[in-house]
Write a protein that holds these residues in place. Structure first.
Motif, PDB file in Angstrom:
ATOM      1  N   GLU A  60       0.818  -1.216   0.000  1.00  0.00           N
ATOM      2  CA  GLU A  60       0.000   0.000   0.000  1.00  0.00           C
ATOM      3  C   GLU A  60       0.850   1.265   0.000  1.00  0.00           C
ATOM      4  OE1 GLU A  60      -2.552  -0.561   3.386  1.00  0.00           O
ATOM      5  OE2 GLU A  60      -3.964  -1.799   2.233  1.00  0.00           O
ATOM      6  N   VAL A  61       1.954   1.259   0.738  1.00  0.00           N
ATOM      7  CA  VAL A  61       2.836   2.430   0.774  1.00  0.00           C
ATOM      8  C   VAL A  61       3.476   2.641  -0.597  1.00  0.00           C
ATOM      9  CG1 VAL A  61       4.969   3.379   1.751  1.00  0.00           C
ATOM     10  CG2 VAL A  61       3.267   2.340   3.257  1.00  0.00           C
ATOM     11  N   VAL A  62       3.939   1.566  -1.216  1.00  0.00           N
ATOM     12  CA  VAL A  62       4.595   1.665  -2.523  1.00  0.00           C
ATOM     13  C   VAL A  62       3.611   2.107  -3.602  1.00  0.00           C
ATOM     14  CG1 VAL A  62       5.682   0.284  -4.342  1.00  0.00           C
ATOM     15  CG2 VAL A  62       6.453   0.071  -1.995  1.00  0.00           C
ATOM     16  N   ARG A  63       2.351   1.670  -3.489  1.00  0.00           N
ATOM     17  CA  ARG A  63       1.344   2.058  -4.486  1.00  0.00           C
ATOM     18  C   ARG A  63       0.761   3.432  -4.216  1.00  0.00           C
ATOM     19  NH1 ARG A  63      -3.182  -1.282  -4.226  1.00  0.00           N
ATOM     20  NH2 ARG A  63      -2.505  -2.046  -2.206  1.00  0.00           N
ATOM     21  N   TYR A  79       1.552   8.006   9.505  1.00  0.00           N
ATOM     22  CA  TYR A  79       1.648   7.570  10.902  1.00  0.00           C
ATOM     23  C   TYR A  79       1.527   6.046  10.956  1.00  0.00           C
ATOM     24  CZ  TYR A  79      -3.401   7.541  10.258  1.00  0.00           C
ATOM     25  OH  TYR A  79      -4.660   7.313   9.766  1.00  0.00           O
ATOM     26  N   GLY A  80       1.827   5.504  12.118  1.00  0.00           N
ATOM     27  CA  GLY A  80       1.678   4.071  12.332  1.00  0.00           C
ATOM     28  C   GLY A  80       2.656   3.225  11.531  1.00  0.00           C
ATOM     29  N   LEU A  96      11.809   2.392   3.724  1.00  0.00           N
ATOM     30  CA  LEU A  96      12.006   2.475   2.276  1.00  0.00           C
ATOM     31  C   LEU A  96      12.710   3.773   1.866  1.00  0.00           C
ATOM     32  CD1 LEU A  96       8.573   1.134   0.976  1.00  0.00           C
ATOM     33  CD2 LEU A  96      10.811   0.050   0.711  1.00  0.00           C
ATOM     34  N   ARG A  97      13.004   4.628   2.856  1.00  0.00           N
ATOM     35  CA  ARG A  97      13.665   5.921   2.631  1.00  0.00           C
ATOM     36  C   ARG A  97      12.818   6.858   1.774  1.00  0.00           C
ATOM     37  NH1 ARG A  97      19.464   4.777   0.642  1.00  0.00           N
ATOM     38  NH2 ARG A  97      18.260   3.696  -0.889  1.00  0.00           N
ATOM     39  N   ILE A  98      11.497   6.771   1.956  1.00  0.00           N
ATOM     40  CA  ILE A  98      10.586   7.708   1.286  1.00  0.00           C
ATOM     41  C   ILE A  98      10.409   8.940   2.171  1.00  0.00           C
ATOM     42  CG2 ILE A  98       8.243   8.054   0.445  1.00  0.00           C
ATOM     43  CD1 ILE A  98       8.174   5.012  -0.083  1.00  0.00           C
ATOM     44  N   LYS A  99      10.390   8.733   3.469  1.00  0.00           N
ATOM     45  CA  LYS A  99      10.230   9.814   4.450  1.00  0.00           C
ATOM     46  C   LYS A  99      11.502   9.976   5.242  1.00  0.00           C
ATOM     47  CE  LYS A  99       5.557  10.269   4.434  1.00  0.00           C
ATOM     48  NZ  LYS A  99       4.884  11.421   4.203  1.00  0.00           N
ATOM     49  N   HIS A 127       3.977   4.612   8.251  1.00  0.00           N
ATOM     50  CA  HIS A 127       5.081   5.565   8.391  1.00  0.00           C
ATOM     51  C   HIS A 127       6.399   4.825   8.589  1.00  0.00           C
ATOM     52  CE1 HIS A 127       7.186   9.259   9.286  1.00  0.00           C
ATOM     53  NE2 HIS A 127       7.665   8.689  10.382  1.00  0.00           N
ATOM     54  N   LYS A 128       6.376   3.781   9.397  1.00  0.00           N
ATOM     55  CA  LYS A 128       7.588   2.991   9.626  1.00  0.00           C
ATOM     56  C   LYS A 128       8.078   2.370   8.324  1.00  0.00           C
ATOM     57  CE  LYS A 128       6.428   1.957  14.410  1.00  0.00           C
ATOM     58  NZ  LYS A 128       6.006   0.933  15.355  1.00  0.00           N
ATOM     59  N   VAL A 129       7.149   1.889   7.505  1.00  0.00           N
ATOM     60  CA  VAL A 129       7.506   1.325   6.201  1.00  0.00           C
ATOM     61  C   VAL A 129       8.115   2.409   5.325  1.00  0.00           C
ATOM     62  CG1 VAL A 129       6.583   0.337   4.064  1.00  0.00           C
ATOM     63  CG2 VAL A 129       5.820  -0.554   6.272  1.00  0.00           C
ATOM     64  N   ALA A 130       7.485   3.578   5.281  1.00  0.00           N
ATOM     65  CA  ALA A 130       7.994   4.680   4.453  1.00  0.00           C
ATOM     66  C   ALA A 130       9.402   5.082   4.877  1.00  0.00           C
ATOM     67  CB  ALA A 130       7.044   5.879   4.525  1.00  0.00           C
ATOM     68  N   VAL A 131       9.658   5.092   6.170  1.00  0.00           N
ATOM     69  CA  VAL A 131      10.996   5.425   6.673  1.00  0.00           C
ATOM     70  C   VAL A 131      11.985   4.340   6.263  1.00  0.00           C
ATOM     71  CG1 VAL A 131      12.392   5.731   8.751  1.00  0.00           C
ATOM     72  CG2 VAL A 131      10.171   6.857   8.572  1.00  0.00           C
TER      73      VAL A 131
END
Length: 71
Positions: A48-51, A58-59, A68-71, A62-66
């Motif tokens: 879902e984050v990648v798409r 948040y939640g 993946l170095r998106i955030k 957010h941890k996934v985005a971090v």
């Protein structure tokens, strides 16, 4: 008026967008499922984050985005 630009991968290690993060993983030969399992995330959340469905504000998203170095 200041405009915000996405950081291009390589200049500070961050990816410009979720699609760039996905491409970087695939370039390393890592699937989303492998990334999720290795980092203790649910595959669905990573997908879902990648798409762009989950914005990673948040939640777990957010941890996934971090991670993946998106955030």
């Amino acid at each position: 008026m200041s405009s915000r630009k996405a950081v291009v991968s390589g200049s500070s290690g961050r990816h410009a967008d979720p699609h760039a993060a996905k491409e970087a993983l695939y370039a390393k030969g890592v699937t989303l499922k492998e990334f999720a399992e290795k980092n203790g995330f649910k595959y669905r959340t990573v997908s879902e984050v990648v798409r762009g469905v989950n914005k990673g504000l948040y939640g777990e998203g957010h941890k996934v985005a971090v991670a993946l170095r998106i955030k």
